[in-house]
Structures are given as C-alpha cells and as structure tokens.
Design an enzyme around this catalytic site. Sequence first.
Site, PDB file in Angstrom:
ATOM      1  N   GLY A 156      37.081  72.979  64.036  1.00 28.98           N
ATOM      2  CA  GLY A 156      38.438  72.446  64.201  1.00 28.98           C
ATOM      3  C   GLY A 156      38.451  71.128  64.952  1.00 28.98           C
ATOM      4  N   GLY A 211      36.659  36.628  46.757  1.00 29.03           N
ATOM      5  CA  GLY A 211      37.761  37.243  46.020  1.00 29.03           C
ATOM      6  C   GLY A 211      37.431  37.421  44.553  1.00 29.03           C
ATOM      7  N   GLU A 226      32.332  46.935  46.349  1.00 27.32           N
ATOM      8  CA  GLU A 226      31.151  46.251  45.777  1.00 27.32           C
ATOM      9  C   GLU A 226      30.524  47.056  44.633  1.00 27.32           C
ATOM     10  OE1 GLU A 226      28.867  43.803  48.372  1.00 27.32           O
ATOM     11  OE2 GLU A 226      30.343  43.987  49.960  1.00 27.32           O
TER      12      GLU A 226
HETATM   13  C1  LIG Z   1      38.601  48.244  51.929  1.00 33.82           C
HETATM   14  C2  LIG Z   1      38.241  47.474  50.699  1.00 33.82           C
HETATM   15  C3  LIG Z   1      37.666  46.209  50.819  1.00 33.82           C
HETATM   16  C4  LIG Z   1      37.372  45.460  49.662  1.00 33.82           C
HETATM   17  N1  LIG Z   1      36.866  44.169  49.796  1.00 33.82           N
HETATM   18  C5  LIG Z   1      36.718  43.404  48.671  1.00 33.82           C
HETATM   19  C6  LIG Z   1      36.332  42.014  48.773  1.00 33.82           C
HETATM   20  O1  LIG Z   1      36.091  41.490  49.865  1.00 33.82           O
HETATM   21  N2  LIG Z   1      36.257  41.280  47.645  1.00 33.82           N
HETATM   22  C7  LIG Z   1      36.528  41.809  46.404  1.00 33.82           C
HETATM   23  O2  LIG Z   1      36.445  41.077  45.423  1.00 33.82           O
HETATM   24  N3  LIG Z   1      36.868  43.126  46.280  1.00 33.82           N
HETATM   25  C8  LIG Z   1      36.980  43.914  47.375  1.00 33.82           C
HETATM   26  N4  LIG Z   1      37.353  45.242  47.256  1.00 33.82           N
HETATM   27  C9  LIG Z   1      37.649  45.764  45.931  1.00 33.82           C
HETATM   28  C10 LIG Z   1      36.595  46.721  45.385  1.00 33.82           C
HETATM   29  O3  LIG Z   1      35.411  46.033  45.085  1.00 33.82           O
HETATM   30  C11 LIG Z   1      37.236  47.396  44.168  1.00 33.82           C
HETATM   31  O4  LIG Z   1      38.239  48.279  44.671  1.00 33.82           O
HETATM   32  C12 LIG Z   1      36.223  48.167  43.339  1.00 33.82           C
HETATM   33  O5  LIG Z   1      35.346  47.289  42.686  1.00 33.82           O
HETATM   34  C13 LIG Z   1      36.904  49.051  42.285  1.00 33.82           C
HETATM   35  O6  LIG Z   1      37.850  48.335  41.548  1.00 33.82           O
HETATM   36  P1  LIG Z   1      39.350  48.906  41.382  1.00 33.82           P
HETATM   37  O7  LIG Z   1      39.847  49.252  42.730  1.00 33.82           O
HETATM   38  O8  LIG Z   1      40.104  47.954  40.574  1.00 33.82           O
HETATM   39  O9  LIG Z   1      39.152  50.263  40.593  1.00 33.82           O
HETATM   40  P2  LIG Z   1      39.061  50.408  38.999  1.00 33.82           P
HETATM   41  O10 LIG Z   1      38.091  49.432  38.454  1.00 33.82           O
HETATM   42  O11 LIG Z   1      40.425  50.415  38.430  1.00 33.82           O
HETATM   43  O12 LIG Z   1      38.434  51.862  38.889  1.00 33.82           O
HETATM   44  C14 LIG Z   1      39.198  53.066  39.016  1.00 33.82           C
HETATM   45  C15 LIG Z   1      38.270  54.221  38.731  1.00 33.82           C
HETATM   46  O13 LIG Z   1      37.818  54.165  37.378  1.00 33.82           O
HETATM   47  C16 LIG Z   1      36.393  54.144  37.335  1.00 33.82           C
HETATM   48  N5  LIG Z   1      35.965  53.313  36.223  1.00 33.82           N
HETATM   49  C17 LIG Z   1      36.380  52.056  35.876  1.00 33.82           C
HETATM   50  N6  LIG Z   1      35.728  51.627  34.793  1.00 33.82           N
HETATM   51  C18 LIG Z   1      34.869  52.614  34.427  1.00 33.82           C
HETATM   52  C19 LIG Z   1      33.916  52.773  33.377  1.00 33.82           C
HETATM   53  N7  LIG Z   1      33.701  51.823  32.473  1.00 33.82           N
HETATM   54  N8  LIG Z   1      33.229  53.930  33.324  1.00 33.82           N
HETATM   55  C20 LIG Z   1      33.432  54.915  34.221  1.00 33.82           C
HETATM   56  N9  LIG Z   1      34.318  54.834  35.246  1.00 33.82           N
HETATM   57  C21 LIG Z   1      35.025  53.695  35.343  1.00 33.82           C
HETATM   58  C22 LIG Z   1      35.974  53.551  38.686  1.00 33.82           C
HETATM   59  O14 LIG Z   1      34.636  53.894  38.991  1.00 33.82           O
HETATM   60  C23 LIG Z   1      36.996  54.199  39.604  1.00 33.82           C
HETATM   61  O15 LIG Z   1      36.594  55.523  39.880  1.00 33.82           O
HETATM   62  C24 LIG Z   1      37.603  46.018  48.388  1.00 33.82           C
HETATM   63  C25 LIG Z   1      38.140  47.306  48.270  1.00 33.82           C
HETATM   64  C26 LIG Z   1      38.460  48.017  49.397  1.00 33.82           C
HETATM   65  C27 LIG Z   1      39.091  49.386  49.231  1.00 33.82           C
END
Ligand SMILES: Cc1cc2nc3c(=O)[nH]c(=O)nc-3n(C[C@H](O)[C@H](O)[C@H](O)COP(=O)(O)OP(=O)(O)OC[C@H]3O[C@@H](n4cnc5c(N)ncnc54)[C@H](O)[C@@H]3O)c2cc1C
Length: 350
Positions: free
Chosen positions: A311, A124, A334
């Site tokens: 389709g 997490g 990740e």
């Molecule tokens: C199905 C699923 C399983 C997951 N499993 C895990 C898990 O087991 N453990 C865990 O810890 N997490 C897990 N995650 C979370 C995942 O790692 C995060 O969703 C991911 O790291 C992106 O973080 P966020 O969703 O907060 O997006 P944000 O960080 O809010 O990003 C939103 C957008 O902004 C962009 N962005 C952010 N900062 C910058 C920057 N400095 N420069 C340019 N672009 C930027 C991002 O690339 C993205 O396009 C999971 C997610 C999903 C959907």
Amino acid sequence: MDFALSQEQAAVRDLCRDFAREVVTPAAEELDREHKFGYDIVRQMGELGLFGLPFSEQYGGAGADFLSLCLAIEEISRADAGVGITLEAAVCLGAAPIHDFGTEEQKQAWLPDLLSGKKLWAFGLTEPHAGSDAGATKTRAELRDGEWVVNGAKQFITNCGTDSYRKLGWHSSDTHPLSFEDCRVPEANLLGTRGGGYRQFLHTLMGGRIAIAALSVGVAQACLDASLAYAKERHAFGAPISKQQSIQFKLADMAMETELARTMVHKAATAYHHGTGETSDEVRMLAAMSKLYASETSKRAADQAVQIHGGYGFMEDYPVARYWRDVKVNEIGEGTSEVQRMLIARLLGL
Ligand SMILES: Cc1cc2nc3c(=O)[nH]c(=O)nc-3n(C[C@H](O)[C@H](O)[C@H](O)COP(=O)(O)OP(=O)(O)OC[C@H]3O[C@@H](n4cnc5c(N)ncnc54)[C@H](O)[C@@H]3O)c2cc1C
C-alpha cells in the site's frame, strides 16, 4: 572484448552519481509535486560540462564518447527521470543535429551556448496528426526572398518552453506544443542539405533511442535500490519481507534485467560512437533493441517496486510511485515499443 569502463568513463559516472545523490535526489520530490523545471539543477549540470560531454572540444565540448553521455544520463535519471530527459533531449536532440550536420559557421555560432547548458534546444518532429508515422508530418518551409517561411504545428516537444501540458510523469521536464505561422528564418540557418531533413531526423533519433535506454536503466536501478532497502526493513509475519522467496525472486529478476539492459546500452552506445556519421544496420538494430528492452525493463521494475512496497507503494510518500508514473513514457517517446519492434522485424528482413 573488454566490458570494463575506461578511467574517463568511470570518472564521468562517479561525478554524475555524486551530483545526482547530493543535488538532484533531494529536489526530486518537490519538482515532481510542484511540476517545476529545475533551472538551478540545469545550470549546475551545465557547469559540470554534462551538456557538452560527447562533443568536440573546439566547440566547448568535453570530447568524451557517447557511452560517457549514457552513463551520465543513467545516473541523473536514477535520481529524477524528468531531469534525465532534460539532459538527454538537450544533447541528443537539440545540440547533436547541429554538431552532426551544421556548417562550421553554424557550429561556431550556436554550439558554445548549447554545450555549456546556457541554452537548451528542442527537436520538433511529432505533430498533432503525425507521430510514429513521421513521414506524414505537414509542417512546411518555403523559401521566399532569402528567408524560410515556416507554417505548421508540433506536439509534445521537450525543452521548448511555451504553453504547458499536464502529464502523467516527467513533471520536472518541460513538454510543450509549438505552432508556426509565417515564421521567418534566415536562409543561412538551413541545417544540413536541402531535402535531407527526414534522413537527418532518423539519424538523430538513433542516438536518442540509446540515450532513452540509458535513462530507462537509471529508473530501473532506482526501483531496485528502493525495493531492496524497503524489503529489508518492512516486517510481515515476524520477519523482514526480504526473507520471503517470492520477494527475493522479484528482486533477483529486477537486478538481472537491469544489468542486461545496461549491458545492451553499453554495447549500443559503443557501436554508435564508432559508427557516427554512417549508421549501419547493426547500429540501427542495437539502438532499437536497447531502447525496447530497457524501456520495458524499467516498466516491469517500477511495477514490481510498487508491489514490493504494498500500500505504501501507492502513496506519494515513497519515490516508487513517481518511478511508476515516470516510466510509462519510456515506451512511447523517440519511437514507441511497436515502432521498435517494426524496425527490428524490418532489419530481420521481414
Ligand atoms: C513527454 C513526451 C515528450 C516528448 N518529446 C518529444 C520531442 O522532444 N520531440 C518530438 O518530436 N516528439 C516528442 N514526443 C512525441 C513522441 O515521440 C510521440 O508521442 C511518439 O513518437 C508516438 O507518436 P504519437 O504520440 O503520435 O502516437 P501514434 O503514432 O499516434 O501512435 C499511437 C499508437 O499506435 C501505435 N502505432 C502507430 N503506428 C503503428 C504501426 N504502423 N504499427 C503498429 N502500431 C502502430 C503506436 O505504437 C502507439 O501505440 C514526446 C512525447 C511525450 C509523451
């Protein structure tokens, strides 16, 4: 330089290919449709030893290398990426930190159940207000009277099983939020060095990224398999569509990009295996590049697979619709594609 798999690596790949074909593929459509976690499949993967592949035999692992794990994840994901991520997260995110940073007592206590697949552990890092910006996480652990008291919340955590999300894809995988309110953990359960958690998280993500690249290659290969078969049987203008040069070019690009992504995974996995413990810039670069390239390859492959199916590709009767929904998250989990590009640019000295 030898690009051939060793006998052991080829044996793991073949075992997983057969298991995926005989057990995972027949279940995949229903698991996706019903949003079901494949408990019985996970149990069988545990019996095959897949959860212990890259770990020492003394804790119940198979003593194989990291590439063997990637081969297993590729083959399982070729049948169902949701099952593939279950294996990937359990091994690379759940068990690996204990193996890499745990004390001898912690390893003896926890690894046997994890490496046999009896328990799946989660990782997490992401929080409701901090994903890519992992340093901004707010969850805190305070040491009080010999116990860590944890407060905070985690978001989108794979394999942690509480309240569920409705997701675009990976329906057979388990993704949940977690919240901790004065959650008490024995002091002795601290993993690694106090204050070293962030560094450990980053190390853990390195292997995870290469494994997500392997998962992406599996889905890209599935897209190619399905599209090749369909293009030969679907007729238009009096001939199979595979006779059309535009379809042939799509298939040729899918085959080339999938093979390129696979080659990157093999190189990154081998470098990671030899560099375990100390992670060099070379491994960091390979992990970021392979994750970025393979995830984007899988997305292009799924897009072309749906296009080749016309389709029918838009209907759930064919697996390519599922592949298309499943691949998007490869560019997010990740470390997003943007984050991988940031890492590569930083390693280029920018
Ligand atoms: C199905 C699923 C399983 C997951 N499993 C895990 C898990 O087991 N453990 C865990 O810890 N997490 C897990 N995650 C979370 C995942 O790692 C995060 O969703 C991911 O790291 C992106 O973080 P966020 O969703 O907060 O997006 P944000 O960080 O809010 O990003 C939103 C957008 O902004 C962009 N962005 C952010 N900062 C910058 C920057 N400095 N420069 C340019 N672009 C930027 C991002 O690339 C993205 O396009 C999971 C997610 C999903 C959907």
